[in-house]
Design a protein around this motif. Structure first.
Motif, PDB file in Angstrom:
ATOM      1  N   THR A 222      39.712  48.491  71.004  1.00  0.00           N
ATOM      2  CA  THR A 222      38.773  47.437  71.380  1.00  0.00           C
ATOM      3  C   THR A 222      38.999  46.197  70.521  1.00  0.00           C
ATOM      4  O   THR A 222      39.683  46.241  69.504  1.00  0.00           O
ATOM      5  N   SER A 223      38.390  45.111  70.938  1.00  0.00           N
ATOM      6  CA  SER A 223      38.592  43.848  70.230  1.00  0.00           C
ATOM      7  C   SER A 223      37.361  43.420  69.453  1.00  0.00           C
ATOM      8  O   SER A 223      37.471  42.903  68.345  1.00  0.00           O
ATOM      9  N   CYS A 224      36.192  43.630  70.021  1.00  0.00           N
ATOM     10  CA  CYS A 224      34.948  43.144  69.403  1.00  0.00           C
ATOM     11  C   CYS A 224      34.484  44.122  68.323  1.00  0.00           C
ATOM     12  O   CYS A 224      34.394  45.324  68.580  1.00  0.00           O
ATOM     13  N   PRO A 225      34.172  43.652  67.122  1.00  0.00           N
ATOM     14  CA  PRO A 225      33.723  44.556  66.050  1.00  0.00           C
ATOM     15  C   PRO A 225      32.541  45.424  66.453  1.00  0.00           C
ATOM     16  O   PRO A 225      32.471  46.587  66.082  1.00  0.00           O
ATOM     17  N   ASP A 226      31.602  44.862  67.217  1.00  0.00           N
ATOM     18  CA  ASP A 226      30.451  45.644  67.657  1.00  0.00           C
ATOM     19  C   ASP A 226      30.891  46.854  68.474  1.00  0.00           C
ATOM     20  O   ASP A 226      30.235  47.887  68.471  1.00  0.00           O
ATOM     21  N   HIS A 227      31.993  46.719  69.204  1.00  0.00           N
ATOM     22  CA  HIS A 227      32.465  47.803  70.060  1.00  0.00           C
ATOM     23  C   HIS A 227      33.035  48.951  69.234  1.00  0.00           C
ATOM     24  O   HIS A 227      32.626  50.100  69.378  1.00  0.00           O
ATOM     25  N   PHE A 228      33.995  48.655  68.348  1.00  0.00           N
ATOM     26  CA  PHE A 228      34.677  49.773  67.706  1.00  0.00           C
ATOM     27  C   PHE A 228      33.884  50.407  66.579  1.00  0.00           C
ATOM     28  O   PHE A 228      34.237  51.492  66.103  1.00  0.00           O
ATOM     29  N   LEU A 229      32.797  49.772  66.132  1.00  0.00           N
ATOM     30  CA  LEU A 229      31.924  50.468  65.193  1.00  0.00           C
ATOM     31  C   LEU A 229      31.324  51.704  65.846  1.00  0.00           C
ATOM     32  O   LEU A 229      30.977  52.678  65.181  1.00  0.00           O
ATOM     33  N   ARG A 230      31.186  51.665  67.170  1.00  0.00           N
ATOM     34  CA  ARG A 230      30.661  52.820  67.911  1.00  0.00           C
ATOM     35  C   ARG A 230      31.791  53.674  68.490  1.00  0.00           C
ATOM     36  O   ARG A 230      31.692  54.893  68.517  1.00  0.00           O
ATOM     37  N   THR A 231      32.811  53.020  68.993  1.00  0.00           N
ATOM     38  CA  THR A 231      33.829  53.737  69.773  1.00  0.00           C
ATOM     39  C   THR A 231      35.058  54.108  68.951  1.00  0.00           C
ATOM     40  O   THR A 231      36.001  54.656  69.505  1.00  0.00           O
ATOM     41  N   LYS A 232      35.056  53.809  67.675  1.00  0.00           N
ATOM     42  CA  LYS A 232      36.209  53.968  66.785  1.00  0.00           C
ATOM     43  C   LYS A 232      37.293  52.953  67.163  1.00  0.00           C
ATOM     44  O   LYS A 232      37.156  52.187  68.109  1.00  0.00           O
ATOM     45  N   ILE A 233      38.370  52.976  66.414  1.00  0.00           N
ATOM     46  CA  ILE A 233      39.439  51.999  66.598  1.00  0.00           C
ATOM     47  C   ILE A 233      40.018  52.069  68.012  1.00  0.00           C
ATOM     48  O   ILE A 233      40.449  51.087  68.582  1.00  0.00           O
ATOM     49  N   LYS A 234      40.011  53.263  68.602  1.00  0.00           N
ATOM     50  CA  LYS A 234      40.499  53.418  69.975  1.00  0.00           C
ATOM     51  C   LYS A 234      39.921  54.705  70.556  1.00  0.00           C
ATOM     52  O   LYS A 234      39.497  55.594  69.805  1.00  0.00           O
ATOM     53  N   PRO A 235      39.924  54.832  71.896  1.00  0.00           N
ATOM     54  CA  PRO A 235      39.494  56.084  72.515  1.00  0.00           C
ATOM     55  C   PRO A 235      40.648  57.082  72.572  1.00  0.00           C
ATOM     56  O   PRO A 235      41.788  56.752  72.236  1.00  0.00           O
ATOM     57  N   LEU A 236      40.338  58.289  73.010  1.00  0.00           N
ATOM     58  CA  LEU A 236      41.377  59.270  73.303  1.00  0.00           C
ATOM     59  C   LEU A 236      41.583  59.275  74.817  1.00  0.00           C
ATOM     60  O   LEU A 236      40.650  59.552  75.564  1.00  0.00           O
ATOM     61  N   TYR A 237      42.795  58.939  75.243  1.00  0.00           N
ATOM     62  CA  TYR A 237      43.150  58.980  76.663  1.00  0.00           C
ATOM     63  C   TYR A 237      44.110  60.137  76.875  1.00  0.00           C
ATOM     64  O   TYR A 237      45.105  60.271  76.154  1.00  0.00           O
ATOM     65  N   VAL A 238      43.823  61.000  77.856  1.00  0.00           N
ATOM     66  CA  VAL A 238      44.716  62.121  78.151  1.00  0.00           C
ATOM     67  C   VAL A 238      45.335  61.903  79.523  1.00  0.00           C
ATOM     68  O   VAL A 238      44.628  61.682  80.508  1.00  0.00           O
ATOM     69  N   ASP A 239      46.636  61.928  79.578  1.00  0.00           N
ATOM     70  CA  ASP A 239      47.358  61.641  80.818  1.00  0.00           C
ATOM     71  C   ASP A 239      47.460  62.926  81.659  1.00  0.00           C
ATOM     72  O   ASP A 239      48.481  63.607  81.675  1.00  0.00           O
ATOM     73  N   TRP A 240      46.377  63.238  82.353  1.00  0.00           N
ATOM     74  CA  TRP A 240      46.274  64.444  83.180  1.00  0.00           C
ATOM     75  C   TRP A 240      46.258  64.036  84.643  1.00  0.00           C
ATOM     76  O   TRP A 240      45.552  63.101  85.024  1.00  0.00           O
TER      77      TRP A 240
END
Length: 730
Positions: free
Chosen positions: A308-326
């Motif tokens: 994510t780009s906005c600080p408010d976002h990644f304080l909750r969502t961490k630096i990035k999500p986990l995406y699984v290519d299923w």
């Protein structure tokens, strides 16, 4: 009244005129916070510079009222705003400059936050926000700082400064990414000094700030900016093919709803166990069209990895999500679980590497490395948090991140915040201090407790008791309306919490009501699957459901009523435990099962042969299940003596019959409450404590057994009978 396409204009002149100046600030804030297209939950702040009477000198002074640390604009009240002497805040600039000139700019930033208390007006206890300088140093009476998806999409674009000029002309300036604080406030002050015509500033990858000397004009201009940005983005988006071409177009297809929910119900408890290795999490699923459009897309993997780009976002969502290519059309559940297991392990390693690469000598210890957002093609998004409210907010924030990426990719190329900058926000010492100031978690926090029989009596009381100590409650009853009524009582008492993400049952709050027939295995399985969809899994199950069928005057009970009594009181508890164990094994997290027996299990009594023998069987069922489910699940029982008050097993006609049976005086027209009180006291007089036994007395026993206070106790019956000596062990 102005008309907008992408935001709601809600200002009411009459209502605003009825408020005092601080009341109008609260009003403006609530209006802005009520629309998630304007700002996210807990994000943004507003201010007003007002003339107040100094409490010491009695002289008029300029006071900055600004939303304080924490809180949410949508729900903020007067007490959520700090008040500071404006001149004292301005005077802090010379102190900051002196420290910065000595090469102490970074520590000076943090030190200034501590200095705000010296500028407090009228002993206001609300802690000041780190954004206070932004509001103080802009030379306007009214200031709004918002985090709208549309403007963050521009701010998170590769050519953001050029785009800001193209869309807004000279009235919106641009400032490159800076951590919120004193230096950013000074940069904004300098922009205003150099160009008095500027009315707003876009903050690189963060949001924007706007102002005016009239509060209604400030509110309106804030909406103007957001609507203009959204209109620009949507125009470009449609030119590029709209939804069909969003995020590079679809790579995978969504599973149809029944299959999607079945797959989620099957995978969620296992996934909850995986992400709860350090602390337990509560889940929220989201599988609406917008999130599915993203997770199914060709660009989802690339964009998710950027974070994510906005600080408010990644304080909750961490630096990035986990995406699984299923591939939901070509791969099965086993393949999904295998891919998730590998992806989670890789995620933890990546997070540890991120921490070790970016940490400073004084950085706080590494936080939980497990993902808080999981993205699965065909299924949607699962967000995790310490409770339902936090997981809903986490989901909401990643929705915002998706919309930002959609907008940025429509007009340009999305860019994320550099890792070091992201780390310095996530592990900011001031943020750590804020976390440490938060109240300690309640005893049953992070727990999901299913109470079967919660529609009335002991079950209802137990659900309320467990909820009070922080658990998320699943209120289950044979009657759906009774289950839902108890859940509503709990939610009304505790509040729905913040965050609005989720669909269907996943949008629930601290409690949810479900119907279930414990004698029907399919009904029990369906209920437990619904629990998985609501919260991700469960930790404890309490079974208080039971039936009493009296013998007739000859001591006879019909065969069907005998079977019915055993079906509910014994077989039902076994089915619940047996089905729940399948889920507990998937989670791999320790659990608790508490069944309800009775003092009658040890005391033979005339007129209740089916009930008493079924409860004796339930006593032994506790012991058998304790062995079968060990060591993962502790199994215990609570054995109440007769509880008359609030019990569904004591309708008026049974109370009247019992009074007559024991020759207790009463009149036919006597109030039910009076009759219940007489019968309860009769039973109490047979005990050693001589006090009526209430549902609350029983609820305390269930609480003890699902807590960790008796963590080494299993296979036991906790008797709550007031001291019925006939039931003593023999």
């Amino acid at each position: 009244m102005k008309s907008y396409r992408f935001v709601n204009y809600l200002w009411d002149d009459a209502q605003a005129a009825s408020l005092d100046p601080v009341g109008r600030l609260v009003y403006r804030s609530n209006l802005l916070g009520s629309d998630q297209r304007i700002t996210n939950t807990g994000g943004g702040n507003t201010s007003s510079k007002l003339t107040e009477k100094d409490p010491l000198s009695g002289q008029p002074v300029e006071v900055l009222w600004v939303k304080g640390s924490g809180g949410d604009l949508r729900t903020s009240k007067r007490e959520n705003f700090s008040s500071l002497y404006q001149q004292k805040l301005i005077d802090l600039q010379s102190l900051y400059a002196a420290r910065a000139d000595k090469g102490l700019k970074a520590p000076a930033e943090d030190d200034m936050v501590g200095m705000y208390t010296h500028a407090t007006f009228n002993l206001n206890p609300r802690a000041s926000s780190i954004d206070t300088p932004l509001h103080s140093f802009i030379p306007a009476k009214f200031v709004d700082h918002m985090h709208p998806n549309a403007i963050i999409a521009i701010a998170a674009s590769k050519h953001c400064e050029k785009l800001a000029q193209e869309i807004f002309g000279g009235e919106m300036a641009y400032v490159k990414w800076m951590r919120p604080g004193f230096e950013l406030g000074l940069a904004m002050q300098e922009i205003c000094r150099q160009n008095p015509k500027v009315k707003s500033i876009m903050m690189g990858q963060h949001g924007f700030i706007s102002w005016a000397d009239d509060e209604k004009a400030c509110y309106t201009y804030t909406l103007d900016c957001i609507d203009k940005a959204a209109a620009f983005i949507e125009g470009k988006y449609e030119q590029k093919g709209g939804d069909a071409k969003a995020f590079g177009g679809a790579k995978y297809q969504t599973l149809e709803e029944t299959q999607r929910r079945a797959t989620l119900a099957a995978i969620l408890p296992w996934l909850r166990g995986q992400v709860s290795q350090q602390k337990r999490f509560i889940g929220t699923i989201q599988d609406d069209a917008k999130i599915l459009r993203f997770v199914n897309s060709k660009d989802a993997a690339r964009l998710a990895e950027l974070g994510t780009s906005c600080p408010d976002h990644f304080l909750r969502t961490k630096i990035k999500p986990l995406y699984v290519d299923w591939n939901p059309q070509a791969e099965d559940l086993a393949a999904l679980k295998s891919k998730l297991a590998k992806a989670i392990e890789e995620y933890r390693k990546d997070y540890a590497s991120y921490y070790n690469t970016c940490k400073h000598a004084n950085s706080p210890a590494m936080r939980d490395p497990n993902p808080t957002v999981v993205l699965i093609p065909g299924l949607g998004m699962i967000a995790w948090g310490k409770d339902k409210s936090e997981s809903r907010v986490t989901a909401e924030f990643y929705n915002c991140a998706v919309e930002v990426m959609r907008g940025a990719e429509a007009i340009d190329t999305y860019i994320a915040l550099p890792q070091q900058e992201a780390f310095d926000i996530e592990y900011w010492l001031l943020e750590e201090a804020k976390l440490k100031r938060m109240p300690a978690e309640k005893e049953l926090a992070r727990q999901v407790v299913v109470v079967v029989g919660a529609g009335s009596g002991i079950g209802k009381e137990t659900a309320h008791r467990i909820a009070k100590d922080g658990a998320q409650i699943v209120s289950v009853d044979m009657k759906a309306d009774a289950a839902e009524a108890t859940a509503k009582e709990i939610t009304d008492k505790l509040g729905q919490g913040i965050g609005v993400a989720g669909s269907g049952i996943s949008g629930c709050g601290p409690a949810v009501g479900l119907a279930c027939n414990v004698t029907d295995r399919a009904s029990v399985r369906a209920m437990l699957d619904q629990v998985a969809l609501a919260y991700g899994g469960f930790d404890s199950i309490i079974v208080t459901a039971g039936v009493f069928w009296p013998s007739d005057t000859t001591g006879h009970i019909p065969d069907d009523k005998w079977a019915f009594t055993f079906n509910v009181n014994v077989t039902g508890s076994y089915i619940v435990g047996d089905e729940a164990f399948k889920t507990w094994k998937e989670q791999g997290l320790k659990g608790q099962l508490v069944l309800t027996t009775s003092a009658n299990a040890a005391v033979a009594k005339k007129g209740s042969v089916a009930y008493d023998t079924s409860k004796a069987a339930a006593n032994h069922l506790v012991r058998e299940l304790a062995i079968e489910l060990a060591p993962l699940v502790r199994v215990n029982g609570v054995a109440p003596a007769t509880v008359v008050q609030g019990s569904a097993m004591f309708p008026r006609d049974r109370v009247v019959g019992s009074l007559a049976k024991y020759n207790i005086a009463f009149t036919e027209d006597e109030a039910t409450e009076s009759l219940v009180k007489k019968l309860a006291q009769f039973y109490a007089d047979r005990t050693l404590t001589k006090a009526p036994i209430t549902p609350a007395d029983q609820a305390e026993a269930y609480f003890l057994l699902v807590s960790q206070r008796l963590s080494k106790t299993t296979g036991q019956i906790l008797t709550v009978d007031g001291g019925l000596h006939e039931a003593f062990l023999r």
